[in-house]
Scaffold this active site. Structure first.
Site, PDB file in Angstrom:
ATOM      1  N   GLU A  33       0.701  -1.173   0.002  1.00  0.00           N
ATOM      2  CA  GLU A  33       0.030   0.150   0.023  1.00  0.00           C
ATOM      3  C   GLU A  33       0.916   1.225  -0.039  1.00  0.00           C
ATOM      4  OE1 GLU A  33      -2.981  -0.405  -1.258  1.00  0.00           O
ATOM      5  OE2 GLU A  33      -3.843  -1.566   0.233  1.00  0.00           O
ATOM      6  N   GLY A 114     -17.371   3.929  -3.958  1.00  0.00           N
ATOM      7  CA  GLY A 114     -16.924   4.935  -2.696  1.00  0.00           C
ATOM      8  C   GLY A 114     -16.442   3.852  -1.409  1.00  0.00           C
ATOM      9  N   SER A 120     -13.906   4.123  -9.330  1.00  0.00           N
ATOM     10  CA  SER A 120     -13.750   5.352 -10.182  1.00  0.00           C
ATOM     11  C   SER A 120     -12.854   4.724 -11.300  1.00  0.00           C
ATOM     12  CB  SER A 120     -13.040   6.540  -9.569  1.00  0.00           C
ATOM     13  OG  SER A 120     -12.197   6.225  -8.491  1.00  0.00           O
ATOM     14  N   ASP A 164      -4.218   0.620  -9.575  1.00  0.00           N
ATOM     15  CA  ASP A 164      -5.506   0.369  -9.961  1.00  0.00           C
ATOM     16  C   ASP A 164      -5.815   0.164 -11.462  1.00  0.00           C
ATOM     17  OD1 ASP A 164      -5.360   1.136  -7.028  1.00  0.00           O
ATOM     18  OD2 ASP A 164      -6.582   3.020  -7.371  1.00  0.00           O
TER      19      ASP A 164
HETATM   20  C1  GLA Z   1      -5.336   4.697  -4.143  1.00  0.00           C
HETATM   21  C2  GLA Z   1      -4.668   4.883  -5.425  1.00  0.00           C
HETATM   22  C3  GLA Z   1      -3.289   3.857  -5.806  1.00  0.00           C
HETATM   23  C4  GLA Z   1      -2.838   3.599  -4.413  1.00  0.00           C
HETATM   24  C5  GLA Z   1      -3.386   3.269  -3.196  1.00  0.00           C
HETATM   25  C6  GLA Z   1      -2.616   3.205  -1.951  1.00  0.00           C
HETATM   26  O1  GLA Z   1      -5.877   3.642  -4.440  1.00  0.00           O
HETATM   27  O2  GLA Z   1      -5.479   5.168  -6.414  1.00  0.00           O
HETATM   28  O3  GLA Z   1      -2.495   4.290  -6.803  1.00  0.00           O
HETATM   29  O4  GLA Z   1      -1.622   4.581  -4.403  1.00  0.00           O
HETATM   30  O5  GLA Z   1      -4.270   4.315  -3.129  1.00  0.00           O
HETATM   31  O6  GLA Z   1      -1.784   2.046  -2.046  1.00  0.00           O
END
Ligand code: GLA
Length: 378
Positions: A33, A114, A120, A164
């Site tokens: 993360e 959300g 998104s 993502d």
């Molecule tokens: C969000 C961002 C990702 C990543 C996470 C944390 O989901 O969109 O790119 O940085 O937070 O790991």
């Protein structure tokens, strides 16, 4: 799901079927993360819960976009008062095919919105796949993932990484994606948990500082890199930094904590892959919990609701580990739980969470599914 959504299309736009239907999934991240924008490692996957995007060119002079599950619609694109979901659609069109002309679009599905599982990004990525199909262009999924990430940074202003979009575009059923956010290379990791399963618990809160705090973390990491670089000139990102290097530089307590978290989290991603490949669920669980501890105390992106669920899960005998997932400040906890314990766990967890916060969390069981894809041509 598709039949149900086609009926909705019919109700809004009449019996002529949409030209394109895209299924675009949500994403989970097992571990890694806040490492993506630090050129580190992540271990995400797509889930079966998805958004469906139905789309056709329209003969009317204006766009007509419907977000069925939000009960909202938009007919004028390109203005700043658009609701967020429409900004993502507008951004995808503006960056990919601004002259495509008026479109009829219906968005609906079973992906919670959300909840920190990237609805998104699913929308932006799904729109890009739809536009690519409509224009029969030759862009690869990687091209589209990178563009999707740029659209989110430029249209919405969150300095997110690429995790993502890569997971949503390119995941495979039954697999996680070990993604190196520096080289952008990835490999698929097959996951068999034998009697255990992942489960998401949605706090159902989203604290409103998420975007500014997220960007602040990204800025703090860049500041740390600048300072470290003055002594270790080859440092391009926290990916190049070790705990030994941290001992030799003069960082503020905050920058030290942020950097330490990122270094340790990168290491945990690689250890998680080993644990999963050896079917060592106990170690996998320990890594999840260690990740949460770092996110809470060093990176400071957790919140009381997430901490409560993680604490509760960690004290439950059939849960092997749990951590907050995604950007933080709300959204979901991911945990690794014995399959046969799920029902009892849910009941006790609802009781404990409701006692403290006055409302119930939501549980999301998922399977690792395929990335965004066209599912039929009418
Ligand atoms: C969000 C961002 C990702 C990543 C996470 C944390 O989901 O969109 O790119 O940085 O937070 O790991």
């Amino acid at each position: 799901m598709t039949d149900q959504i086609l009926k909705r299309w019919d109700a809004y736009f009449g019996p002529q079927q949409p030209e394109i239907i895209i299924r675009s999934p949500g994403r989970v991240n097992i571990i890694g993360e806040h490492t993506d924008y630090n050129q580190g490692w992540v271990l995400p996957g797509a889930i079966n819960q998805s958004l469906y995007i139905l789309i056709s060119k329209s003969s009317h002079p204006t766009h007509h976009w419907i977000a069925h599950d939000l009960n909202e619609e938009v007919k004028t694109a390109g203005n700043s008062s658009l609701p967020d979901w429409a900004k993502y659609i507008d951004g995808a069109i503006a960056f990919y095919k601004p002259d495509i002309g008026p479109l009829h679009i219906l968005i609906s599905g079973d992906l919670p919105i959300g909840a920190g599982i990237s609805s998104s990004s699913a929308l932006v990525c799904g729109m890009l796949v739809a536009l690519q199909e409509m224009t029969a262009s030759s862009d690869s999924k990687v091209d589209l993932a990178r563009l999707g990430s740029r659209i989110e940074r430029e249209v919405i202003g969150v300095q997110g990484g690429i995790m993502d979009q890569y997971a949503i575009m390119m995941s495979r059923p039954g697999h996680l994606m070990l993604l190196d956010c520096r080289s952008k290379e990835f490999q698929y990791i097959k996951v068999e948990l034998k009697g255990y399963q992942w489960m998401l618990i949605n706090t159902k809160v989203k604290h409103n500082l998420i975007e500014s705090d997220y960007n602040q973390r990204a800025t703090e990491c860049s500041e740390a890199v600048e300072i470290i670089r003055s002594k270790f000139p080859k440092t391009e990102s926290l990916r190049d930094v070790t705990l030994n290097i941290l001992n030799e530089v003069d960082l503020s307590e905050t920058l030290l904590q942020r950097s330490r978290f990122v270094i340790e989290e990168n290491d945990r991603v690689l250890r998680m892959v080993e644990a999963l490949q050896k079917h060592d669920v106990l170690d996998a669980g320990r890594l999840l919990s260690a990740s949460h501890e770092g996110l809470k105390t060093l990176y400071e992106v957790s919140c009381p609701e997430l901490d409560h669920l993680v604490d509760f899960a960690n004290h439950y005998k059939d849960v092997l580990g749990a951590r907050m997932m995604g950007g933080g400040f709300g959204g979901c906890v991911i945990c690794l739980i014995k399959e046969e314990a799920v029902v009892n766990f849910k009941n006790s967890c609802i009781e404990s969470y409701t006692d403290r916060f006055g409302f119930s969390p939501e549980f999301i069981l998922f399977e690792l599914g395929a990335g965004a894809e066209r599912i039929c041509k009418a």
